[in-house]
Motif scaffolding. Sequence first.
Motif, PDB file in Angstrom:
ATOM      1  N   GLN A  78      -5.189  14.197   2.515  1.00  0.00           N
ATOM      2  CA  GLN A  78      -4.260  14.021   3.626  1.00  0.00           C
ATOM      3  C   GLN A  78      -2.812  13.902   3.169  1.00  0.00           C
ATOM      4  O   GLN A  78      -1.899  14.357   3.862  1.00  0.00           O
ATOM      5  N   GLY A  79      -2.573  13.292   2.010  1.00  0.00           N
ATOM      6  CA  GLY A  79      -1.198  13.157   1.539  1.00  0.00           C
ATOM      7  C   GLY A  79      -0.556  14.497   1.246  1.00  0.00           C
ATOM      8  O   GLY A  79       0.597  14.742   1.613  1.00  0.00           O
ATOM      9  N   VAL A  80      -1.289  15.385   0.586  1.00  0.00           N
ATOM     10  CA  VAL A  80      -0.756  16.701   0.250  1.00  0.00           C
ATOM     11  C   VAL A  80      -0.489  17.519   1.510  1.00  0.00           C
ATOM     12  O   VAL A  80       0.583  18.131   1.659  1.00  0.00           O
ATOM     13  N   VAL A  81      -1.449  17.537   2.424  1.00  0.00           N
ATOM     14  CA  VAL A  81      -1.288  18.346   3.645  1.00  0.00           C
ATOM     15  C   VAL A  81      -0.179  17.770   4.526  1.00  0.00           C
ATOM     16  O   VAL A  81       0.603  18.516   5.124  1.00  0.00           O
ATOM     17  N   ARG A 136       0.845  -1.194   0.000  1.00  0.00           N
ATOM     18  CA  ARG A 136       0.000   0.000   0.000  1.00  0.00           C
ATOM     19  C   ARG A 136       0.883   1.247   0.000  1.00  0.00           C
ATOM     20  O   ARG A 136       1.374   1.677   1.045  1.00  0.00           O
ATOM     21  N   PRO A 137       1.088   1.865  -1.163  1.00  0.00           N
ATOM     22  CA  PRO A 137       1.978   3.033  -1.268  1.00  0.00           C
ATOM     23  C   PRO A 137       1.594   4.186  -0.361  1.00  0.00           C
ATOM     24  O   PRO A 137       2.460   4.954   0.066  1.00  0.00           O
ATOM     25  N   VAL A 160       4.899   9.682  -5.808  1.00  0.00           N
ATOM     26  CA  VAL A 160       4.081   8.534  -5.400  1.00  0.00           C
ATOM     27  C   VAL A 160       2.620   8.951  -5.524  1.00  0.00           C
ATOM     28  O   VAL A 160       2.025   9.503  -4.603  1.00  0.00           O
ATOM     29  N   ARG A 161       2.026   8.690  -6.673  1.00  0.00           N
ATOM     30  CA  ARG A 161       0.699   9.215  -6.980  1.00  0.00           C
ATOM     31  C   ARG A 161      -0.391   8.743  -6.025  1.00  0.00           C
ATOM     32  O   ARG A 161      -1.254   9.535  -5.641  1.00  0.00           O
ATOM     33  N   PRO A 162      -0.428   7.472  -5.619  1.00  0.00           N
ATOM     34  CA  PRO A 162      -1.494   7.070  -4.689  1.00  0.00           C
ATOM     35  C   PRO A 162      -1.466   7.876  -3.386  1.00  0.00           C
ATOM     36  O   PRO A 162      -2.518   8.183  -2.824  1.00  0.00           O
TER      37      PRO A 162
END
Length: 417
Positions: free
Chosen positions: A283-286, A221-222, A394-396
Amino acid sequence: MADHAIDTRPLAQPVFRRLFIGQGTSFVGSMLTQVAVPVQVYRISHSSFYVGMVGFAGLLPLIVFGLYGGAIADAVDRRKLYLWSSLGTWAVTLALLAQTVLGVRSVGLILALVAVQSAGFAMASSARGAIVPRIVEPELIPAANTLNYVVGTVGEVIAPLIAGVLVTFPHGFAYAYGADAALFTAALYSTLRLPKLPPDRAAARLGLRSVREGLSFIGGRPVLVMSFFVDICAMMLAMPRSLFPAVADARFDGSVGLLYAAIPIGSVLAGFASGWIGRIRRQGVVLTGAVLVWGGAIGVSGLARQLWLVVLLLAVAGAADLVSAVLRQTLLQTYAPDEMRGRMQGVHTVVVAGGPRLGDLRAGTMSAALGPATAWAFGGFACLAIVALAAPLVRPFWTYEAPAPPRKTPAPAEVGA
């Protein structure tokens, strides 16, 4: 203002409230010990390298017992595991008090005690992180994590200031360890009052296979892999705490307490305005943005010469750290099913607590070769550059959006009274 204020709804649930109070009280004591140990080692050895070794000494026990403790937390009653591992860390605090009172002055003994304490801490943390989703509603998990993080950072603010004064007294280290042992009884009481938390019908079997299953779950799970990677970068590269004693002596007349307190001060202030964190979907961006702010603030603070400016920049880093810590923990608890949460928290413990220990070693070693200022600033800027380049690839992870959690009321046996 109300939309941004800290969300206190989890405190309405008695079990979480007791756990929160006990954890907060004990954390003040544990931070006294965490400040006292490196300062005591520095007083004995006058070496930043040995201060860095304080973190490294606990690394292997942290990895082994974090990973295996997470597997145990998925196979046994989490309340029992939390209680027994907490008792182990309490016993080590008493041993640190004894070696101080007896005037042993052995860096080797202190490092050995730190290693044992790390093992107990790893198992307790694995169990505690897996307990929270069982005692609060799913939509309150971000708020519960924020409250736990804020109360912990309040302890990190208060305890270094107290410890900074205590360690100047003739028997200050004994006072610090003794206070830790006394305050820890609150955590033991709150743990005893937890309801039984046995594994569900999908409980894992103890053994290395269970550990491998947990690691395979993460590896496939990336989103999880990258959330751990950015945290490792932040803690291993940009955690300057092992340099605080040397920098305080060289620049600020020994005022080490403010340096240890600055990052938690920023986290506490950010925590009181954290209501918006629970509404984040990207959440990934923040999370990436928070780590970038952390690295940049740490890097610039390493170049600053005024104490007030260093404290201010470290506080900015602490505010960013609160955001990233809450998002990482929430993502982990909501991404994994309950039967995997113990193992996920075990890996989380290894990364969150092991990263700073590697950071202590990195900073101490680099300081011995290049000086504390270079070691401090380099780490922050290296973290900034690596995360800025890696996270969008890591796009995901970069495009991950947290689902709105379904409303669910815990069963009475889980909530307790």
